[in-house]
Design a protein around this motif. Structure first.
Motif, short mmCIF file in Angstrom:
data_model
loop_
_atom_site.label_atom_id
_atom_site.label_comp_id
_atom_site.label_asym_id
_atom_site.label_seq_id
_atom_site.Cartn_x
_atom_site.Cartn_y
_atom_site.Cartn_z
N SER A 179 0.85 -1.18 0.00
CA SER A 179 0.00 0.00 0.00
C SER A 179 0.89 1.23 0.00
N ILE A 180 0.40 2.26 -0.67
CA ILE A 180 1.06 3.56 -0.71
C ILE A 180 0.02 4.60 -0.30
N LEU A 181 0.40 5.47 0.60
CA LEU A 181 -0.44 6.60 0.98
C LEU A 181 0.29 7.85 0.51
N TYR A 182 -0.40 8.67 -0.29
CA TYR A 182 0.23 9.90 -0.79
C TYR A 182 -0.71 11.07 -0.60
N MET A 183 -0.14 12.26 -0.72
CA MET A 183 -0.91 13.50 -0.65
C MET A 183 -0.47 14.39 -1.82
N SER A 184 -1.41 15.19 -2.36
CA SER A 184 -1.08 16.11 -3.44
C SER A 184 -2.02 17.32 -3.38
N VAL A 185 -1.75 18.30 -4.24
CA VAL A 185 -2.53 19.53 -4.30
C VAL A 185 -3.11 19.66 -5.71
N ALA A 186 -4.41 19.98 -5.80
CA ALA A 186 -5.07 20.15 -7.10
C ALA A 186 -4.55 21.40 -7.79
N THR A 187 -4.49 21.36 -9.11
CA THR A 187 -4.07 22.53 -9.88
C THR A 187 -5.23 23.50 -10.11
N HIS A 188 -6.46 23.02 -9.88
CA HIS A 188 -7.64 23.86 -10.02
C HIS A 188 -8.74 23.29 -9.14
N GLU A 189 -9.81 24.06 -8.94
CA GLU A 189 -10.92 23.59 -8.12
C GLU A 189 -11.72 22.54 -8.89
N PHE A 190 -11.96 21.41 -8.27
CA PHE A 190 -12.72 20.33 -8.88
C PHE A 190 -14.19 20.47 -8.51
N GLY A 191 -15.05 20.46 -9.50
CA GLY A 191 -16.48 20.43 -9.26
C GLY A 191 -16.93 18.99 -9.05
N ILE B 37 -0.06 8.64 -11.48
CA ILE B 37 -0.58 9.73 -10.64
C ILE B 37 0.44 10.85 -10.51
N GLN B 38 1.71 10.50 -10.33
CA GLN B 38 2.75 11.52 -10.19
C GLN B 38 2.85 12.41 -11.43
N LYS B 39 2.46 11.88 -12.60
CA LYS B 39 2.55 12.64 -13.85
C LYS B 39 1.23 13.30 -14.23
N ASP B 40 0.17 13.08 -13.45
CA ASP B 40 -1.15 13.61 -13.77
C ASP B 40 -1.14 15.13 -13.64
N PRO B 41 -1.49 15.88 -14.70
CA PRO B 41 -1.44 17.34 -14.66
C PRO B 41 -2.54 18.00 -13.82
N ARG B 42 -3.47 17.20 -13.29
CA ARG B 42 -4.55 17.78 -12.48
C ARG B 42 -4.11 18.10 -11.05
N HIS B 43 -2.89 17.66 -10.69
CA HIS B 43 -2.38 17.98 -9.35
C HIS B 43 -0.86 18.07 -9.37
N HIS B 44 -0.33 18.61 -8.29
CA HIS B 44 1.12 18.77 -8.17
C HIS B 44 1.51 18.50 -6.72
N SER B 45 2.79 18.60 -6.44
CA SER B 45 3.31 18.35 -5.08
C SER B 45 2.90 16.98 -4.56
N VAL B 46 2.99 15.97 -5.41
CA VAL B 46 2.65 14.60 -5.03
C VAL B 46 3.75 14.09 -4.09
N ARG B 47 3.34 13.70 -2.88
CA ARG B 47 4.32 13.23 -1.88
C ARG B 47 3.88 11.88 -1.33
N SER B 48 4.72 10.89 -1.46
CA SER B 48 4.47 9.60 -0.84
C SER B 48 4.71 9.74 0.65
N LEU B 49 3.73 9.36 1.47
CA LEU B 49 3.82 9.50 2.92
C LEU B 49 4.14 8.17 3.61
N VAL B 50 3.51 7.10 3.16
CA VAL B 50 3.71 5.79 3.76
C VAL B 50 3.67 4.75 2.64
N ARG B 51 4.65 3.85 2.65
CA ARG B 51 4.63 2.69 1.75
C ARG B 51 4.93 1.48 2.62
#
Length: 142
Positions: free
Chosen positions: A4-16, A65-79
């Protein structure tokens, strides 16, 4: 071997809601094809996701996911290596839907509303602590 991998990231825009529902539908198809399960939380322009499944599948999904342009600052927290799945059939928890809508959409969970907790085997792990932390915080851009 399952991981399992737990990650966090930030959206590049507001998602409806429609865009999130569309993202969920695509993710469910890909995840089911690759044998990946887990939990995706969306809150305040931030994503936190736990992916679990065979190592090759989880690694593939995380690379995409790391390459997905819909978000940035992808950080793996727990593996971590796991013996069995903890979220088999879970795909996304999302607060924007009310309980009646959640009940009709496969893969959605009321976790962010605080009405659902984890199985005892997962509840005391660092990943569970981080997911609960994410649920219980107001997150601001920064």
């Amino acid at each position: 071997m399952l991981v399992s991998i737990l990650y966090m990231s930030v959206a590049t825009h507001e998602f409806g809601e429609d865009e999130l529902a569309e993202m969920l539908a695509g993710a469910r198809l890909r995840n089911e094809a690759l044998g990946v399960s887990g939990l995706l939380l969306v809150k305040g322009g931030r994503f936190m996701q736990l992916l679990e499944g065979p190592a090759w599948s989880v690694n593939d999904r995380f690379t995409v996911i790391q390459k997905d342009p819909r978000h940035h600052s992808v950080r793996s927290l727990v593996r971590e290596d796991i013996e069995r799945r903890r979220f088999d059939g879970w795909s996304m928890a999302y607060r924007g839907l009310d309980d009646s809508e959640i009940a009709t959409v496969e893969g959605f969970s009321p976790f962010l509303s605080g009405t659902l907790d984890f199985p005892p085997s997962f509840d005391r792990t660092s990943a569970a602590w981080l997911l609960k932390w994410f649920r219980d915080r107001d997150l601001v851009e920064g």
